[in-house]
Design a protein around this motif. Sequence first.
Motif, PDB file in Angstrom:
ATOM      1  N   GLY A 265       0.670  -1.177   0.133  1.00  0.00           N
ATOM      2  CA  GLY A 265       0.162  -0.100   0.097  1.00  0.00           C
ATOM      3  C   GLY A 265       0.947   1.242   0.090  1.00  0.00           C
ATOM      4  O   GLY A 265       1.966   0.956  -0.130  1.00  0.00           O
ATOM      5  N   THR A 266       0.074   2.417   0.187  1.00  0.00           N
ATOM      6  CA  THR A 266       0.963   3.571   0.082  1.00  0.00           C
ATOM      7  C   THR A 266       1.212   4.072   1.370  1.00  0.00           C
ATOM      8  O   THR A 266       2.259   4.930   1.538  1.00  0.00           O
ATOM      9  N   GLY A 267       0.500   3.477   2.401  1.00  0.00           N
ATOM     10  CA  GLY A 267       0.819   3.897   3.776  1.00  0.00           C
ATOM     11  C   GLY A 267      -0.025   5.322   4.060  1.00  0.00           C
ATOM     12  O   GLY A 267       0.025   5.906   5.153  1.00  0.00           O
ATOM     13  N   ARG A 268      -1.023   5.716   3.291  1.00  0.00           N
ATOM     14  CA  ARG A 268      -1.910   6.895   3.299  1.00  0.00           C
ATOM     15  C   ARG A 268      -3.445   6.585   2.873  1.00  0.00           C
ATOM     16  O   ARG A 268      -3.714   5.901   2.156  1.00  0.00           O
ATOM     17  N   GLY A 269      -4.033   6.982   3.998  1.00  0.00           N
ATOM     18  CA  GLY A 269      -5.522   6.715   3.566  1.00  0.00           C
ATOM     19  C   GLY A 269      -6.257   7.845   2.897  1.00  0.00           C
ATOM     20  O   GLY A 269      -5.786   9.092   3.359  1.00  0.00           O
ATOM     21  N   TYR A 270      -7.105   8.013   2.063  1.00  0.00           N
ATOM     22  CA  TYR A 270      -8.004   8.793   1.308  1.00  0.00           C
ATOM     23  C   TYR A 270      -9.494   8.298   1.506  1.00  0.00           C
ATOM     24  O   TYR A 270      -9.859   7.158   1.296  1.00  0.00           O
ATOM     25  N   SER A 271     -10.269   9.498   1.789  1.00  0.00           N
ATOM     26  CA  SER A 271     -11.704   9.069   1.809  1.00  0.00           C
ATOM     27  C   SER A 271     -12.378   8.911   0.381  1.00  0.00           C
ATOM     28  O   SER A 271     -11.927   9.240  -0.581  1.00  0.00           O
ATOM     29  N   VAL A 272     -13.646   8.335   0.522  1.00  0.00           N
ATOM     30  CA  VAL A 272     -14.274   8.291  -0.660  1.00  0.00           C
ATOM     31  C   VAL A 272     -14.508   9.548  -1.356  1.00  0.00           C
ATOM     32  O   VAL A 272     -14.372   9.907  -2.575  1.00  0.00           O
ATOM     33  N   MET A 273     -14.769  10.645  -0.539  1.00  0.00           N
ATOM     34  CA  MET A 273     -15.051  12.109  -1.183  1.00  0.00           C
ATOM     35  C   MET A 273     -13.747  12.651  -1.632  1.00  0.00           C
ATOM     36  O   MET A 273     -13.686  13.514  -2.531  1.00  0.00           O
ATOM     37  N   ASP A 274     -12.564  12.373  -0.936  1.00  0.00           N
ATOM     38  CA  ASP A 274     -11.412  12.724  -1.629  1.00  0.00           C
ATOM     39  C   ASP A 274     -11.183  12.347  -2.884  1.00  0.00           C
ATOM     40  O   ASP A 274     -10.629  13.049  -3.853  1.00  0.00           O
ATOM     41  N   VAL A 275     -11.316  10.859  -3.160  1.00  0.00           N
ATOM     42  CA  VAL A 275     -11.265  10.251  -4.537  1.00  0.00           C
ATOM     43  C   VAL A 275     -12.221  10.947  -5.364  1.00  0.00           C
ATOM     44  O   VAL A 275     -11.797  11.314  -6.698  1.00  0.00           O
ATOM     45  N   VAL A 276     -13.481  11.177  -4.927  1.00  0.00           N
ATOM     46  CA  VAL A 276     -14.381  11.853  -5.963  1.00  0.00           C
ATOM     47  C   VAL A 276     -13.967  13.442  -6.163  1.00  0.00           C
ATOM     48  O   VAL A 276     -14.061  13.649  -7.698  1.00  0.00           O
ATOM     49  N   TYR A 277     -13.613  14.099  -5.392  1.00  0.00           N
ATOM     50  CA  TYR A 277     -13.071  15.426  -5.693  1.00  0.00           C
ATOM     51  C   TYR A 277     -11.841  15.524  -6.674  1.00  0.00           C
ATOM     52  O   TYR A 277     -11.721  16.491  -7.584  1.00  0.00           O
ATOM     53  N   GLU A 278     -10.918  14.418  -6.282  1.00  0.00           N
ATOM     54  CA  GLU A 278      -9.805  14.445  -7.284  1.00  0.00           C
ATOM     55  C   GLU A 278     -10.054  13.828  -8.728  1.00  0.00           C
ATOM     56  O   GLU A 278      -9.559  14.341  -9.573  1.00  0.00           O
ATOM     57  N   PHE A 279     -11.169  13.038  -8.785  1.00  0.00           N
ATOM     58  CA  PHE A 279     -11.595  12.679  -9.952  1.00  0.00           C
ATOM     59  C   PHE A 279     -12.006  13.428 -11.040  1.00  0.00           C
ATOM     60  O   PHE A 279     -12.012  13.590 -12.262  1.00  0.00           O
ATOM     61  N   GLU A 280     -13.034  14.373 -10.376  1.00  0.00           N
ATOM     62  CA  GLU A 280     -13.490  15.644 -10.941  1.00  0.00           C
ATOM     63  C   GLU A 280     -12.504  16.391 -11.556  1.00  0.00           C
ATOM     64  O   GLU A 280     -12.705  17.128 -12.574  1.00  0.00           O
ATOM     65  N   ILE A 281     -11.563  16.531 -10.899  1.00  0.00           N
ATOM     66  CA  ILE A 281     -10.566  17.426 -11.635  1.00  0.00           C
ATOM     67  C   ILE A 281      -9.872  16.877 -12.657  1.00  0.00           C
ATOM     68  O   ILE A 281      -9.856  17.382 -13.684  1.00  0.00           O
ATOM     69  N   ALA A 282      -9.728  15.484 -12.577  1.00  0.00           N
ATOM     70  CA  ALA A 282      -8.990  14.615 -13.475  1.00  0.00           C
ATOM     71  C   ALA A 282     -10.006  14.686 -14.929  1.00  0.00           C
ATOM     72  O   ALA A 282      -9.498  14.697 -16.135  1.00  0.00           O
ATOM     73  N   CYS A 283     -11.153  14.372 -14.913  1.00  0.00           N
ATOM     74  CA  CYS A 283     -12.134  14.407 -15.976  1.00  0.00           C
ATOM     75  C   CYS A 283     -12.797  15.865 -16.245  1.00  0.00           C
ATOM     76  O   CYS A 283     -13.488  15.995 -17.308  1.00  0.00           O
TER      77      CYS A 283
END
Length: 337
Positions: A265-283
């Motif tokens: 793993g990376t040793g760092r946790g991200y929440s579901v909302m963290d991923v949603v916000y980052e994906f919105e930037i990507a797409c």
Amino acid sequence: MSDGQSILLTGGSGYVGSHTYVALVQAGFKPYILDNFSNSKKNVVERLERITGLPVPWHEGDTRDVSLLQEIIVKNDIAAVMHFAGFKSVSESVANPLKYFDNNLAGMIGLFKAMENSACRTLVFSSSATVYGDPIEIPITEKSPKNFLNPYGYTKIVCEEMLASLSVSNTQWRNGVLRYFNPVGAHPSGLIGEDPSGPPNNLMPYLAQVAVGKLPILNIYGNDYPTPDGTGVRDYIHVQDLAEAHVAALKTLFKTGSGFTVNIGTGRGYSVMDVVYEFEIACGKSIPYQFVERRSGDIAVCYADATLAKNLLNWNAKLSLTDMCIDSWRWQSNDFS
């Protein structure tokens, strides 16, 4: 040095297997694919040829077919096996445990028989952080207690115990157990990525299919967890980093002759909302989502202590959540389904 050794990848056309195939070729190994294509597509083989520029040796078959496995191992002088052919959905395992017992346990036993009969006793096994159940400590170390909350996690624990028993019975067995956290992302070429046969069970492919319009809305299972934003926290790792971890594990087994169990793993946790916000930037678009009830078997927080992988395998994750989202979106945008 790989010395061009031949490596069998069971489930090698699947998500993690296909990316590891590319990493093995780049490291100088000669990988072979065995897959029954129950959760992957045959056109992955053609895409792997495009990425590597080389023909892809593959066989259609099942790990429960012991005679076929033995034939492949002996004929191709297989030096080691990487086992990716397990089913992996928590929710599906709760709904259909027999399917998981049959594929994940009977399939593993078939593989063991074929390897033992062929005197091929070097194995890298795809395990999972689900073996820790609801962890009592964060970050999770390899010494954290094992406990299962669902049939999928149970099968991984049983497989690990079977491997340990084999090593006791015959010291020639060299087993590298990799406890994955949450693989996401795709190859930077956009040619291979996570492509579930049915509705996605994992966050990133579900998110990507909503972003591209295949699905209408993202269901977020629970917003009342004891986390900063109420959504589940996971250790997301780029599948490219995970593929490199398999190469590092294989080299370590060949070099030391000793087995091991490590968190990947990376040793760092991200929440579901963290991923949603980052994906919105990507797409470059907003993702419609709604909160629904928690899923059976899910936990609040899960992320790794990856120190042992760094020290033992000389491996650590290098790619960021931004990389994961950008590569996932590139893959989904290509629409190979």
